[in-house]
Design a protein around this motif. Structure first.
Motif, mmCIF file in Angstrom:
data_model
loop_
_atom_site.group_PDB
_atom_site.id
_atom_site.type_symbol
_atom_site.label_atom_id
_atom_site.label_comp_id
_atom_site.label_asym_id
_atom_site.label_seq_id
_atom_site.Cartn_x
_atom_site.Cartn_y
_atom_site.Cartn_z
ATOM 1 N N PHE A 1 16.917 45.985 30.721
ATOM 2 C CA PHE A 1 18.226 46.169 31.338
ATOM 3 C C PHE A 1 18.033 46.188 32.847
ATOM 4 O O PHE A 1 17.306 47.030 33.375
ATOM 5 C CB PHE A 1 18.868 47.475 30.861
ATOM 6 C CG PHE A 1 20.234 47.709 31.455
ATOM 7 C CD1 PHE A 1 21.330 46.976 31.018
ATOM 8 C CD2 PHE A 1 20.426 48.658 32.453
ATOM 9 C CE1 PHE A 1 22.586 47.188 31.558
ATOM 10 C CE2 PHE A 1 21.688 48.866 32.999
ATOM 11 C CZ PHE A 1 22.768 48.137 32.541
ATOM 12 N N GLN A 2 18.651 45.230 33.531
ATOM 13 C CA GLN A 2 18.489 45.114 34.971
ATOM 14 C C GLN A 2 19.750 45.514 35.731
ATOM 15 O O GLN A 2 20.062 44.973 36.793
ATOM 16 C CB GLN A 2 18.110 43.669 35.332
ATOM 17 C CG GLN A 2 16.784 43.207 34.765
ATOM 18 C CD GLN A 2 15.629 44.013 35.323
ATOM 19 O OE1 GLN A 2 15.580 44.288 36.523
ATOM 20 N NE2 GLN A 2 14.700 44.406 34.470
ATOM 21 N N GLY A 3 20.477 46.441 35.160
ATOM 22 C CA GLY A 3 21.705 46.881 35.828
ATOM 23 C C GLY A 3 22.757 45.791 35.894
ATOM 24 O O GLY A 3 23.606 45.800 36.797
ATOM 25 N N MET A 4 22.696 44.803 34.983
ATOM 26 C CA MET A 4 23.628 43.678 34.917
ATOM 27 C C MET A 4 23.490 42.735 36.112
ATOM 28 O O MET A 4 24.273 41.790 36.258
ATOM 29 C CB MET A 4 25.084 44.164 34.831
ATOM 30 C CG MET A 4 25.382 45.075 33.650
ATOM 31 S SD MET A 4 25.178 44.247 32.068
ATOM 32 C CE MET A 4 26.568 43.137 32.084
ATOM 33 N N SER A 5 22.488 42.966 36.958
ATOM 34 C CA SER A 5 22.372 42.130 38.158
ATOM 35 C C SER A 5 22.036 40.686 37.793
ATOM 36 O O SER A 5 22.634 39.744 38.341
ATOM 37 C CB SER A 5 21.321 42.701 39.106
ATOM 38 O OG SER A 5 20.038 42.688 38.501
ATOM 39 N N GLU A 6 21.082 40.496 36.870
ATOM 40 C CA GLU A 6 20.709 39.141 36.498
ATOM 41 C C GLU A 6 21.865 38.434 35.788
ATOM 42 O O GLU A 6 22.073 37.221 35.962
ATOM 43 C CB GLU A 6 19.470 39.167 35.601
ATOM 44 C CG GLU A 6 18.255 39.848 36.224
ATOM 45 C CD GLU A 6 17.876 39.249 37.566
ATOM 46 O OE1 GLU A 6 18.158 38.055 37.784
ATOM 47 O OE2 GLU A 6 17.327 39.977 38.412
ATOM 48 N N TYR A 7 22.613 39.175 35.002
ATOM 49 C CA TYR A 7 23.771 38.591 34.328
ATOM 50 C C TYR A 7 24.799 38.107 35.344
ATOM 51 O O TYR A 7 25.347 36.994 35.229
ATOM 52 C CB TYR A 7 24.380 39.630 33.386
ATOM 53 C CG TYR A 7 25.720 39.249 32.822
ATOM 54 C CD1 TYR A 7 25.822 38.290 31.814
ATOM 55 C CD2 TYR A 7 26.889 39.838 33.288
ATOM 56 C CE1 TYR A 7 27.061 37.926 31.291
ATOM 57 C CE2 TYR A 7 28.129 39.483 32.769
ATOM 58 C CZ TYR A 7 28.205 38.525 31.771
ATOM 59 O OH TYR A 7 29.423 38.173 31.262
ATOM 60 N N HIS A 8 25.065 38.935 36.349
ATOM 61 C CA HIS A 8 26.041 38.541 37.366
ATOM 62 C C HIS A 8 25.494 37.448 38.276
ATOM 63 O O HIS A 8 26.266 36.613 38.769
ATOM 64 C CB HIS A 8 26.465 39.757 38.187
ATOM 65 C CG HIS A 8 27.316 40.728 37.427
ATOM 66 N ND1 HIS A 8 28.538 40.381 36.891
ATOM 67 C CD2 HIS A 8 27.122 42.037 37.100
ATOM 68 C CE1 HIS A 8 29.074 41.427 36.276
ATOM 69 N NE2 HIS A 8 28.229 42.448 36.380
ATOM 70 N N LYS A 9 24.183 37.429 38.500
ATOM 71 C CA LYS A 9 23.606 36.327 39.281
ATOM 72 C C LYS A 9 23.813 35.003 38.565
ATOM 73 O O LYS A 9 24.071 33.973 39.197
ATOM 74 C CB LYS A 9 22.123 36.580 39.520
ATOM 75 C CG LYS A 9 21.825 37.647 40.557
ATOM 76 C CD LYS A 9 20.325 37.865 40.715
ATOM 77 C CE LYS A 9 20.045 38.972 41.725
ATOM 78 N NZ LYS A 9 18.576 39.240 41.856
ATOM 79 N N PHE B 1 7.351 52.109 29.141
ATOM 80 C CA PHE B 1 8.666 51.748 29.646
ATOM 81 C C PHE B 1 8.775 52.232 31.089
ATOM 82 O O PHE B 1 8.236 53.279 31.448
ATOM 83 C CB PHE B 1 9.768 52.394 28.803
ATOM 84 C CG PHE B 1 9.820 51.872 27.396
ATOM 85 C CD1 PHE B 1 10.600 50.784 27.079
ATOM 86 C CD2 PHE B 1 9.072 52.482 26.396
ATOM 87 C CE1 PHE B 1 10.650 50.301 25.781
ATOM 88 C CE2 PHE B 1 9.118 52.012 25.095
ATOM 89 C CZ PHE B 1 9.903 50.907 24.782
ATOM 90 N N SER B 2 9.488 51.436 31.862
ATOM 91 C CA SER B 2 9.690 51.788 33.261
ATOM 92 C C SER B 2 11.186 51.884 33.521
ATOM 93 O O SER B 2 11.933 50.910 33.317
ATOM 94 C CB SER B 2 9.059 50.733 34.171
ATOM 95 O OG SER B 2 9.307 51.022 35.524
ATOM 96 N N LEU B 3 11.615 53.045 33.966
ATOM 97 C CA LEU B 3 13.033 53.296 34.244
ATOM 98 C C LEU B 3 13.190 53.603 35.728
ATOM 99 O O LEU B 3 12.490 54.437 36.278
ATOM 100 C CB LEU B 3 13.546 54.469 33.408
ATOM 101 C CG LEU B 3 14.996 54.904 33.690
ATOM 102 C CD1 LEU B 3 15.965 53.802 33.280
ATOM 103 C CD2 LEU B 3 15.297 56.209 32.947
ATOM 104 N N ARG B 4 14.132 52.885 36.340
ATOM 105 C CA ARG B 4 14.420 53.117 37.758
ATOM 106 C C ARG B 4 15.883 53.495 37.880
ATOM 107 O O ARG B 4 16.768 52.763 37.456
ATOM 108 C CB ARG B 4 14.130 51.864 38.585
ATOM 109 C CG ARG B 4 14.524 51.990 40.052
ATOM 110 C CD ARG B 4 14.289 50.689 40.795
ATOM 111 N NE ARG B 4 14.819 50.747 42.138
ATOM 112 C CZ ARG B 4 16.062 50.484 42.493
ATOM 113 N NH1 ARG B 4 16.953 50.148 41.545
ATOM 114 N NH2 ARG B 4 16.461 50.552 43.755
#
Length: 426
Positions: free
Chosen positions: A98-106, A306-309
């Motif tokens: 999950f990339q904060g929807m950034s890749e989806y919006h890109k 897992f890496s969570l930011r």
């Protein structure tokens, strides 16, 4: 929109008679701005591909070799001169969950941008087509004016020859011939000027087609007639749906909306899955060391995680990005509104210019017939000696001016009508 017929081309160049359709198609295929627009479309397609690729996992491998020389701390808390070497390798795997929807919006921004590039290029094609139509009609207009000038020159040449015959018969004074020869010379100059206008119009058209010369280059006549003028509101309603320039402006608003969504994704956390494996080899001079193969087998390690930011404070970068994107949207909306107003104004102007030109054309047609009758009457009276040469020249000039005015009104009428039909895609 145009009469369909085949243009004749020579095998060695662009010589031949070109139709309006062939001119438009050739100009669209070779216009530099359109070709650059096609490159922008390819760049947009590449941007979409790159945005899709960002959803894929990454896999990488690494290896390192190091050497240490000199004194080093030992296990008994003393220093001694020892040379050491180490080698390690690692294979890592990372999968964005999950990339904060950034890749989806890109990806959505890239797709919207590609759509805008396509529409802008279509708008460029429409502009080129309109310019070619205008210049094509300019060539035909220049040809008709030249034909009218040649008719005037023929009248003058005939009168000169008639006066010579009368002078030889001793019926008129020789002085009258000089005036007629002067008028004939002026008419021939007018023909030369008109023919040069044809060449100039052809050069301008050839430049639009990206052609290097006009040798044997000519255009075909088109079916003219008296076409009906569509109502401006009807044309505008169709243009709202079909006009590429307007659709490109509308699409820029969609791109701005996607950029706002992309900027907002900066507030969301990101989560990724990581996994990897690796091993190492370590050697100290002066001490017993396991061999390379044994250490590699014994030192293998594997990890998963897992890496969570979670963004807490980014120096207002996300907030500023959102504000900037909103300003861009406002600007895009203003551009769209302005383009809408400009389109309506262009259609209204073309409509009233077409109506005015049609009325002038109809009136000029009636006037031309009466002016021609007046000229023939004056010419006959001049031949019988009942009218002066000044009367004859004035009647001839009136006929020429009326004919040119009719030609000019006719081609403006045709041009404005074609603009309206072009906007309406009829």
């Amino acid at each position: 929109m145009t009469a369909m017929c085949i243009a004749v081309f020579s095998q060695t160049g662009h010589a031949g008679t070109w139709t309006l359709d062939s001119c438009i198609n050739y100009a669209v295929a070779h216009n530099v701005n359109i070709l650059q627009g096609e490159l922008r479309i390819k760049e947009g397609e590449q941007a979409v591909t790159e945005a899709k690729d960002r959803f894929l996992p990454t896999l990488d491998a690494s290896a390192s070799q190091s050497f240490t020389f000199g004194r080093a701390l030992q296990q008994d808390n003393t220093y001694a001169d020892r040379n050491t070497s180490s080698f390690g390798w690692n294979v890592g795997f990372s999968l964005p969950l999950f990339q904060g929807m950034s890749e989806y919006h890109k990806l959505k921004v890239a797709k919207a941008g590609l759509r805008q590039y396509v529409l802008e290029n279509e708008a460029a094609k429409e502009n080129v087509s309109l310019n070619v139509i205008s210049q094509y009609l300019q060539v035909l207009y220049a040809k008709e004016v030249a034909e009218a000038a040649r008719s005037q020159a023929e009248y003058s040449a005939f009168e000169v020859e008639r006066q010579k015959t009368l002078i030889e018969a001793g019926k008129v004074a020789e002085a009258t011939l000089y005036d007629l020869e002067s008028v004939a010379a002026q008419d021939r100059l007018q023909v030369v000027t008109a023919e040069n206008d044809i060449r100039t119009a052809l050069v301008n058209l050839a430049n639009m087609l990206q052609l290097r010369g006009i040798e044997d280059f000519d255009v075909a006549s088109i079916s003219q007639g008296e076409p009906a003028i569509p109502e401006p509101d009807q044309v505008y309603s169709e243009a709202l749906i079909t006009n590429s320039s307007l659709k490109a402006a509308r699409q820029s608003v969609s791109v701005a909306n996607e950029n706002i969504s992309l900027a907002r994704s900066g507030y969301l956390p990101t989560l990724s899955f990581n996994a990897g494996t690796g091993s190492s080899y370590y050697r100290v001079n002066g001490y017993p060391n396991d061999n390379f193969g044994d250490q590699m087998r014994h030192n293998i390690s594997t990890y998963v995680g897992f890496s969570l930011r979670i963004p807490i404070f980014d120096g207002f970068n996300t907030r500023n990005s959102i504000r900037r994107a909103r300003l861009q949207k406002i600007n895009a909306e203003l551009n769209y509104d302005q383009r809408n107003v400009d389109l309506y104004k262009e259609i209204q102007l073309a409509y009233y210019q077409a109506v005015g030109a049609r009325e002038r054309y109809m009136t000029a047609g009636e006037t031309l017939e009466k002016t021609r009758m007046s000229f023939e009457s004056t010419r006959e009276r001049f031949n019988l000696g009942r009218a002066t040469q000044a009367d004859y020249e004035q009647a001839k000039n009136n006929l020429f001016r009326t004919e040119v005015s009719r030609i000019q009104a006719h081609y403006e009428y045709l041009m404005r009508h074609r603009i309206l039909m072009f906007y309406a895609k009829m």
